[in-house]
Design a protein around this motif. Structure first.
Motif, PDB file in Angstrom:
ATOM      1  N   MET A   1       0.815  -1.193   0.000  1.00 16.69           N
ATOM      2  CA  MET A   1       0.000   0.000   0.000  1.00 16.69           C
ATOM      3  C   MET A   1       0.865   1.267   0.000  1.00 16.69           C
ATOM      4  SD  MET A   1      -3.356  -0.933   2.355  1.00 16.69           S
ATOM      5  CE  MET A   1      -2.782   0.027   3.679  1.00 16.69           C
ATOM      6  N   LEU A   2       1.808   1.371   0.954  1.00 17.04           N
ATOM      7  CA  LEU A   2       2.646   2.561   1.010  1.00 17.04           C
ATOM      8  C   LEU A   2       3.503   2.716  -0.238  1.00 17.04           C
ATOM      9  CD1 LEU A   2       3.932   2.878   4.687  1.00 17.04           C
ATOM     10  CD2 LEU A   2       2.370   4.374   3.483  1.00 17.04           C
ATOM     11  N   ALA A   3       3.874   1.613  -0.848  1.00 27.43           N
ATOM     12  CA  ALA A   3       4.682   1.690  -2.065  1.00 27.43           C
ATOM     13  C   ALA A   3       3.900   2.375  -3.188  1.00 27.43           C
ATOM     14  CB  ALA A   3       5.120   0.301  -2.493  1.00 27.43           C
ATOM     15  N   ASP A   4       2.594   2.158  -3.217  1.00 24.27           N
ATOM     16  CA  ASP A   4       1.747   2.767  -4.245  1.00 24.27           C
ATOM     17  C   ASP A   4       1.304   4.171  -3.878  1.00 24.27           C
ATOM     18  OD1 ASP A   4       1.878   0.371  -5.674  1.00 24.27           O
ATOM     19  OD2 ASP A   4       0.128  -0.432  -4.625  1.00 24.27           O
ATOM     20  N   ASP A   5       1.025   4.393  -2.618  1.00 24.97           N
ATOM     21  CA  ASP A   5       0.531   5.688  -2.145  1.00 24.97           C
ATOM     22  C   ASP A   5       1.119   5.960  -0.767  1.00 24.97           C
ATOM     23  OD1 ASP A   5      -0.801   7.981  -1.480  1.00 24.97           O
ATOM     24  OD2 ASP A   5      -2.802   7.156  -1.752  1.00 24.97           O
ATOM     25  N   PRO A   6       1.986   6.953  -0.636  1.00 26.36           N
ATOM     26  CA  PRO A   6       2.679   7.190   0.631  1.00 26.36           C
ATOM     27  C   PRO A   6       1.822   7.805   1.736  1.00 26.36           C
ATOM     28  CG  PRO A   6       3.339   8.824  -0.969  1.00 26.36           C
ATOM     29  CD  PRO A   6       2.440   7.856  -1.686  1.00 26.36           C
ATOM     30  N   VAL A   7       0.565   8.098   1.474  1.00 30.14           N
ATOM     31  CA  VAL A   7      -0.332   8.617   2.512  1.00 30.14           C
ATOM     32  C   VAL A   7      -1.515   7.662   2.628  1.00 30.14           C
ATOM     33  CG1 VAL A   7      -1.827  10.521   3.243  1.00 30.14           C
ATOM     34  CG2 VAL A   7       0.360  11.015   2.127  1.00 30.14           C
ATOM     35  N   GLN A   8      -1.635   7.031   3.789  1.00 25.34           N
ATOM     36  CA  GLN A   8      -2.717   6.089   4.044  1.00 25.34           C
ATOM     37  C   GLN A   8      -3.515   6.584   5.246  1.00 25.34           C
ATOM     38  OE1 GLN A   8      -3.385   3.249   2.186  1.00 25.34           O
ATOM     39  NE2 GLN A   8      -1.787   4.019   0.810  1.00 25.34           N
ATOM     40  N   LEU A   9      -4.801   6.851   5.041  1.00 26.28           N
ATOM     41  CA  LEU A   9      -5.668   7.345   6.106  1.00 26.28           C
ATOM     42  C   LEU A   9      -6.712   6.296   6.454  1.00 26.28           C
ATOM     43  CD1 LEU A   9      -6.396  10.985   4.855  1.00 26.28           C
ATOM     44  CD2 LEU A   9      -4.520  10.187   6.273  1.00 26.28           C
ATOM     45  N   THR A  10      -6.949   6.131   7.739  1.00 21.92           N
ATOM     46  CA  THR A  10      -7.973   5.188   8.176  1.00 21.92           C
ATOM     47  C   THR A  10      -9.348   5.661   7.731  1.00 21.92           C
ATOM     48  OG1 THR A  10      -8.973   4.081  10.069  1.00 21.92           O
ATOM     49  CG2 THR A  10      -8.236   6.322  10.433  1.00 21.92           C
ATOM     50  N   ASP A  11     -10.192   4.722   7.434  1.00 19.79           N
ATOM     51  CA  ASP A  11     -11.578   5.078   7.146  1.00 19.79           C
ATOM     52  C   ASP A  11     -12.459   4.759   8.352  1.00 19.79           C
ATOM     53  OD1 ASP A  11     -11.454   2.360   7.000  1.00 19.79           O
ATOM     54  OD2 ASP A  11     -12.487   2.172   5.089  1.00 19.79           O
ATOM     55  N   HIS A  12     -11.826   4.456   9.479  1.00 23.86           N
ATOM     56  CA  HIS A  12     -12.551   4.134  10.703  1.00 23.86           C
ATOM     57  C   HIS A  12     -12.851   5.358  11.558  1.00 23.86           C
ATOM     58  CE1 HIS A  12     -12.359  -0.172  10.135  1.00 23.86           C
ATOM     59  NE2 HIS A  12     -11.116  -0.011   9.732  1.00 23.86           N
ATOM     60  N   ALA A  13     -12.395   6.513  11.138  1.00 23.31           N
ATOM     61  CA  ALA A  13     -12.645   7.730  11.906  1.00 23.31           C
ATOM     62  C   ALA A  13     -12.985   8.878  10.967  1.00 23.31           C
ATOM     63  CB  ALA A  13     -11.417   8.074  12.740  1.00 23.31           C
ATOM     64  N   PRO A  14     -14.040   8.744  10.144  1.00 21.52           N
ATOM     65  CA  PRO A  14     -14.319   9.763   9.133  1.00 21.52           C
ATOM     66  C   PRO A  14     -14.626  11.144   9.711  1.00 21.52           C
ATOM     67  CG  PRO A  14     -16.143   8.231   9.305  1.00 21.52           C
ATOM     68  CD  PRO A  14     -15.027   7.679  10.146  1.00 21.52           C
ATOM     69  N   ARG A  15     -15.213  11.197  10.887  1.00 23.24           N
ATOM     70  CA  ARG A  15     -15.545  12.507  11.457  1.00 23.24           C
ATOM     71  C   ARG A  15     -14.346  13.157  12.130  1.00 23.24           C
ATOM     72  NH1 ARG A  15     -20.832   9.916  13.294  1.00 23.24           N
ATOM     73  NH2 ARG A  15     -22.205  10.485  11.585  1.00 23.24           N
ATOM     74  N   ALA A  16     -13.321  12.374  12.433  1.00 28.99           N
ATOM     75  CA  ALA A  16     -12.144  12.906  13.107  1.00 28.99           C
ATOM     76  C   ALA A  16     -11.214  13.625  12.133  1.00 28.99           C
ATOM     77  CB  ALA A  16     -11.380  11.787  13.810  1.00 28.99           C
ATOM     78  N   LEU A  17     -11.371  13.360  10.855  1.00 32.17           N
ATOM     79  CA  LEU A  17     -10.507  13.966   9.847  1.00 32.17           C
ATOM     80  C   LEU A  17     -11.346  14.825   8.911  1.00 32.17           C
ATOM     81  CD1 LEU A  17      -8.425  10.799   8.936  1.00 32.17           C
ATOM     82  CD2 LEU A  17      -7.688  12.718  10.358  1.00 32.17           C
ATOM     83  N   PRO A  18     -10.835  15.999   8.536  1.00 30.66           N
ATOM     84  CA  PRO A  18     -11.581  16.823   7.582  1.00 30.66           C
ATOM     85  C   PRO A  18     -11.678  16.119   6.223  1.00 30.66           C
ATOM     86  CG  PRO A  18      -9.539  17.921   8.274  1.00 30.66           C
ATOM     87  CD  PRO A  18      -9.597  16.611   8.976  1.00 30.66           C
ATOM     88  N   TYR A  19     -12.666  16.488   5.443  1.00 26.40           N
ATOM     89  CA  TYR A  19     -12.912  15.833   4.165  1.00 26.40           C
ATOM     90  C   TYR A  19     -11.723  15.933   3.222  1.00 26.40           C
ATOM     91  CZ  TYR A  19     -13.584  20.327   1.885  1.00 26.40           C
ATOM     92  OH  TYR A  19     -13.383  21.578   1.384  1.00 26.40           O
ATOM     93  N   ASP A  20     -10.931  16.997   3.343  1.00 26.01           N
ATOM     94  CA  ASP A  20      -9.798  17.200   2.453  1.00 26.01           C
ATOM     95  C   ASP A  20      -8.461  16.840   3.109  1.00 26.01           C
ATOM     96  OD1 ASP A  20      -9.803  19.274   4.283  1.00 26.01           O
ATOM     97  OD2 ASP A  20      -9.327  20.823   2.798  1.00 26.01           O
ATOM     98  N   ALA A  21      -8.500  16.027   4.153  1.00 27.07           N
ATOM     99  CA  ALA A  21      -7.287  15.684   4.906  1.00 27.07           C
ATOM    100  C   ALA A  21      -6.231  15.044   4.020  1.00 27.07           C
ATOM    101  CB  ALA A  21      -7.631  14.764   6.070  1.00 27.07           C
ATOM    102  N   TYR A  22      -6.631  14.137   3.171  1.00 23.95           N
ATOM    103  CA  TYR A  22      -5.676  13.427   2.321  1.00 23.95           C
ATOM    104  C   TYR A  22      -4.853  14.404   1.472  1.00 23.95           C
ATOM    105  CZ  TYR A  22      -3.920  10.426  -1.409  1.00 23.95           C
ATOM    106  OH  TYR A  22      -3.106   9.799  -2.317  1.00 23.95           O
ATOM    107  N   GLU A  23      -5.537  15.282   0.766  1.00 20.90           N
ATOM    108  CA  GLU A  23      -4.839  16.223  -0.116  1.00 20.90           C
ATOM    109  C   GLU A  23      -3.944  17.173   0.682  1.00 20.90           C
ATOM    110  OE1 GLU A  23      -8.250  15.869  -0.257  1.00 20.90           O
ATOM    111  OE2 GLU A  23      -8.377  14.669  -2.089  1.00 20.90           O
ATOM    112  N   ARG A  24      -4.453  17.658   1.807  1.00 21.63           N
ATOM    113  CA  ARG A  24      -3.687  18.605   2.620  1.00 21.63           C
ATOM    114  C   ARG A  24      -2.468  17.946   3.256  1.00 21.63           C
ATOM    115  NH1 ARG A  24      -7.933  21.247   6.399  1.00 21.63           N
ATOM    116  NH2 ARG A  24      -6.078  22.240   7.252  1.00 21.63           N
TER     117      ARG A  24
END
Length: 185
Positions: A1-24
């Motif tokens: 996973m990290l080899a393909d995409d160096p940013v991995q965010l859990t989907d188990h806490a959707p309200r804890a992260l802003p909608y644009d967290a990945y890009e930011r």
């Protein structure tokens, strides 16, 4: 996973992260000018194994040098730089200590990048840590709060690992007794 995409965010806490967290987060760590790998886990997994063990394991599996960050959505985690001299671990702690309760993980990662990539990084890290110690009215957690949170999370994880099988055994035994009573009637 990290080899393909160096940013991995859990989907188990959707309200804890802003909608644009990945890009930011991707934009923030791109400013490091070294490879960066970020893993945001659900809160309960970050204590087993320890953050540093998980970071070392990720580095060993990926086989690439760079900055590795493993954290939960609250920002409780760790950072380490392999193959270089960036003071990632100290900068992560300083960024966490300076974060307020209303700040997001994205803001903490941005602060971390600002600290670790500054030309005078060591001085800025020490300054941030000192400000956190002096600031009695700070909303950020103290170093002892960080240790306490990790100990409580480890205790909770251990209790869950012990308690769930015990509860299952008790429920199984209880259902057998109920079935035996029904059969006797």
């Amino acid at each position: 996973m990290l080899a393909d995409d160096p940013v991995q965010l859990t989907d188990h806490a959707p309200r804890a992260l802003p909608y644009d967290a990945y890009e930011r987060i991707r934009a923030a760590v791109a400013r490091l000018h070294v490879p960066a790998y970020v893993v945001v886990t659900p809160g309960w997994t970050q204590v087993a194994p320890k953050d540093d063990d998980l970071i070392a394991s990720l580095h060993d599996r990926l086989g690439k040098d760079g900055v590795y960050i493993v954290t939960d959505p609250s920002g409780s985690g760790a950072a380490r730089h392999f193959g270089g001299t960036l003071p990632a671990d100290r900068a992560w702690t300083a960024a966490y200590l300076r974060s307020g309760r209303d700040e997001t993980l994205v803001e903490q990662i941005t602060r971390f990048v600002d600290l670790v990539s500054a030309p005078d990084a060591q001085r800025r890290i020490e300054q941030a840590r000192e400000e956190a110690r002096r600031d009695d009215s700070s909303d950020g957690p103290s170093e002892s709060d960080i240790r306490d949170r990790k100990e409580m999370a480890a205790f909770g994880a251990g209790s869950a690992l012990t308690g769930v099988p015990l509860l299952a055994l008790l429920l199984r035994r209880s259902s057998r007794r109920g079935a035996a009573r029904t059969a006797r009637r």
